[in-house]
Enzyme design. Sequence first.
Site, PDB file in Angstrom:
ATOM      1  N   ARG A 136       0.896  -1.143   0.056  1.00  0.00           N
ATOM      2  CA  ARG A 136       0.199  -0.100  -0.030  1.00  0.00           C
ATOM      3  C   ARG A 136       1.161   1.148   0.132  1.00  0.00           C
ATOM      4  NH1 ARG A 136      -3.518  -2.793  -1.582  1.00  0.00           N
ATOM      5  NH2 ARG A 136      -5.489  -3.176  -0.653  1.00  0.00           N
TER       6      ARG A 136
ATOM      7  N   HIS B 174      -1.027   0.344  -9.510  1.00  0.00           N
ATOM      8  CA  HIS B 174      -1.742  -0.820  -8.877  1.00  0.00           C
ATOM      9  C   HIS B 174      -2.306  -1.880  -9.586  1.00  0.00           C
ATOM     10  CE1 HIS B 174      -4.011  -0.667  -4.513  1.00  0.00           C
ATOM     11  NE2 HIS B 174      -3.858  -2.048  -5.014  1.00  0.00           N
TER      12      HIS B 174
HETATM   13  N1  LIG Z   1      -0.508  -4.298  -5.000  1.00  0.00           N
HETATM   14  C1  LIG Z   1      -1.364  -4.935  -5.231  1.00  0.00           C
HETATM   15  O1  LIG Z   1      -1.894  -4.990  -6.414  1.00  0.00           O
HETATM   16  C2  LIG Z   1      -1.772  -5.614  -4.138  1.00  0.00           C
HETATM   17  C3  LIG Z   1      -2.498  -7.020  -4.300  1.00  0.00           C
HETATM   18  C4  LIG Z   1      -2.771  -7.728  -3.329  1.00  0.00           C
HETATM   19  C5  LIG Z   1      -2.419  -7.498  -1.717  1.00  0.00           C
HETATM   20  N2  LIG Z   1      -1.798  -6.260  -1.820  1.00  0.00           N
HETATM   21  C6  LIG Z   1      -1.354  -5.934  -0.312  1.00  0.00           C
HETATM   22  O2  LIG Z   1      -0.549  -6.944   0.133  1.00  0.00           O
HETATM   23  C7  LIG Z   1      -0.819  -7.174   1.470  1.00  0.00           C
HETATM   24  C8  LIG Z   1      -0.383  -8.453   2.198  1.00  0.00           C
HETATM   25  O3  LIG Z   1      -1.301  -9.487   1.625  1.00  0.00           O
HETATM   26  P1  LIG Z   1      -1.292 -10.985   2.086  1.00  0.00           P
HETATM   27  O4  LIG Z   1      -2.220 -11.562   1.734  1.00  0.00           O
HETATM   28  O5  LIG Z   1       0.058 -11.392   2.295  1.00  0.00           O
HETATM   29  O6  LIG Z   1      -1.444 -10.603   3.726  1.00  0.00           O
HETATM   30  P2  LIG Z   1      -1.274 -11.490   4.983  1.00  0.00           P
HETATM   31  O7  LIG Z   1      -2.305 -10.982   6.044  1.00  0.00           O
HETATM   32  O8  LIG Z   1      -1.376 -13.058   4.573  1.00  0.00           O
HETATM   33  O9  LIG Z   1       0.232 -11.132   5.569  1.00  0.00           O
HETATM   34  C9  LIG Z   1       0.407  -9.851   6.165  1.00  0.00           C
HETATM   35  C10 LIG Z   1       1.760 -10.026   6.890  1.00  0.00           C
HETATM   36  O10 LIG Z   1       2.185  -8.979   7.515  1.00  0.00           O
HETATM   37  C11 LIG Z   1       2.774  -9.138   8.751  1.00  0.00           C
HETATM   38  N3  LIG Z   1       2.376  -8.071   9.506  1.00  0.00           N
HETATM   39  C12 LIG Z   1       1.053  -7.561   9.844  1.00  0.00           C
HETATM   40  N4  LIG Z   1       1.323  -6.419  10.806  1.00  0.00           N
HETATM   41  C13 LIG Z   1       2.692  -6.256  11.089  1.00  0.00           C
HETATM   42  C14 LIG Z   1       3.559  -5.563  11.917  1.00  0.00           C
HETATM   43  N5  LIG Z   1       3.002  -4.477  12.643  1.00  0.00           N
HETATM   44  N6  LIG Z   1       4.715  -5.852  12.199  1.00  0.00           N
HETATM   45  C15 LIG Z   1       5.174  -6.818  11.289  1.00  0.00           C
HETATM   46  N7  LIG Z   1       4.837  -7.682  10.640  1.00  0.00           N
HETATM   47  C16 LIG Z   1       3.511  -7.378  10.311  1.00  0.00           C
HETATM   48  C17 LIG Z   1       1.841 -10.460   9.288  1.00  0.00           C
HETATM   49  O11 LIG Z   1       2.694 -11.077  10.511  1.00  0.00           O
HETATM   50  C18 LIG Z   1       1.864 -11.249   7.939  1.00  0.00           C
HETATM   51  O12 LIG Z   1       2.970 -12.021   7.952  1.00  0.00           O
HETATM   52  C19 LIG Z   1      -2.172  -6.977   1.620  1.00  0.00           C
HETATM   53  O13 LIG Z   1      -2.921  -6.595   2.902  1.00  0.00           O
HETATM   54  C20 LIG Z   1      -2.562  -5.681   0.416  1.00  0.00           C
HETATM   55  O14 LIG Z   1      -2.545  -4.360   1.203  1.00  0.00           O
HETATM   56  C21 LIG Z   1      -1.470  -5.494  -2.822  1.00  0.00           C
HETATM   57  O1  LIG Z   2      -5.826  -5.915  -2.031  1.00  0.00           O
HETATM   58  C1  LIG Z   2      -5.907  -6.001  -3.274  1.00  0.00           C
HETATM   59  O2  LIG Z   2      -6.459  -7.002  -3.415  1.00  0.00           O
HETATM   60  C2  LIG Z   2      -5.382  -5.237  -4.317  1.00  0.00           C
HETATM   61  O3  LIG Z   2      -4.520  -4.299  -3.934  1.00  0.00           O
HETATM   62  C3  LIG Z   2      -6.743  -4.584  -4.837  1.00  0.00           C
HETATM   63  O4  LIG Z   2      -6.818  -3.317  -4.013  1.00  0.00           O
END
Ligand SMILES: NC(=O)c1ccc[n+]([C@@H]2O[C@H](COP(=O)([O-])OP(=O)(O)OC[C@H]3O[C@@H](n4cnc5c(N)ncnc54)[C@H](O)[C@@H]3O)[C@@H](O)[C@H]2O)c1
Ligand SMILES: O=C(O)[C@H](O)CO
EC number: 1.1.1.79
Length: 312
Positions: A227, A275
Amino acid sequence: MEIIFYHPTFDTPYWIAELSKQLPGANVREWKRGDNQHADYALVWHPPVEMLQGRDLKAVFALGAGVDSILSKLKANPEMLPESIPLFRLEDTGMGLQMQEYAVSQVLHWFRRFDDYQAQQQKSEWQPLADYQREDFTIGIMGAGVLGSKVAESLLAWGFPVRCWSRSHKAWPNVKSFAGADELGEFLRETRVLINLLPNTSETVGIINLNLLNQLQDHSYLLNLARGVHVVEDELLQALNSHKLKGAMLDVFSREPLPQESPLWQHPRVVMTPHIAAVTRPQEAIAYIARTITGLERGDHVSGQVDRQRGY
Ligand SMILES: NC(=O)c1ccc[n+]([C@@H]2O[C@H](COP(=O)([O-])OP(=O)(O)OC[C@H]3O[C@@H](n4cnc5c(N)ncnc54)[C@H](O)[C@@H]3O)[C@@H](O)[C@H]2O)c1
Ligand SMILES: O=C(O)[C@H](O)CO
């Protein structure tokens, strides 16, 4: 079973047709303003408050991985979704592979010095450069969750040293694990490529600031896939301009679309995408939602539920 669906941009008829195929007992309908009829489940992205408020739902599914937008709306409108109604998010559903493609291609781009060769080409300069070595190219992944683990796997396969940082230690083969604020400095010290895959929470906003970037190896790189609000953009520019950072690739920004006046657009060592690092893949997402609803109906334990207190 009644399911309501709302997404501002998705192909709603396709989603409804596919969900109906995979959940034959369900009646799936597009939610439209004024629809107060009963529903058991709601599938949403940026939902209007009135869609969810006052409903006796069994569960809500966010049609993406990050739930920061729905949780911030909930903060302003707590009555939109009582705590007793579980909120689910998409776990991987094809996003892991997209994140792998993105991360591997950019890490290899930097590792093979294609950024330097592009800069040389602009000056019509023919000059082979010294190779970088993998041992000097440690990848540090912040956020060792569903997507972080996939990215780690793919970069290990290319022979890079990989480390991760999260809330608790991970026992992933060949990945050095660091956890919590106490170990952040140690995690950063040897990191050459920092990959951000943290969720957006009150604890992680602004975490990638000058103080953090200054703890990386000299001439490091930043890949922000999570993000925009994680990065303090002015301080990122300072780190680039002091050459502490050699390059940054950014998929996400504190304001999207990135305002025209942002200096990031023109920075010679910044590359960006709008994004798109990992988008919701309808087939995988629908299969996951259908499987999860079937499990919930049977009373099984299912994964993907958001912990609203933690914020992800
Ligand atoms: N750019 C894009 O297109 C896109 C697409 C999908 C997801 N995302 C982003 O990717 C993020 C991660 O997705 P995910 O499915 O792997 O999430 P997830 O919940 O599986 O993983 C999150 C990780 O972050 C760690 N974490 C959370 N808070 C923390 C803190 N304060 N200190 C240290 N570690 C911390 C958790 O321990 C976990 O390992 C999503 O929240 C989303 O914002 C972006
Ligand atoms: O979190 C997600 O799935 C992507 O970043 C789209 O916002």
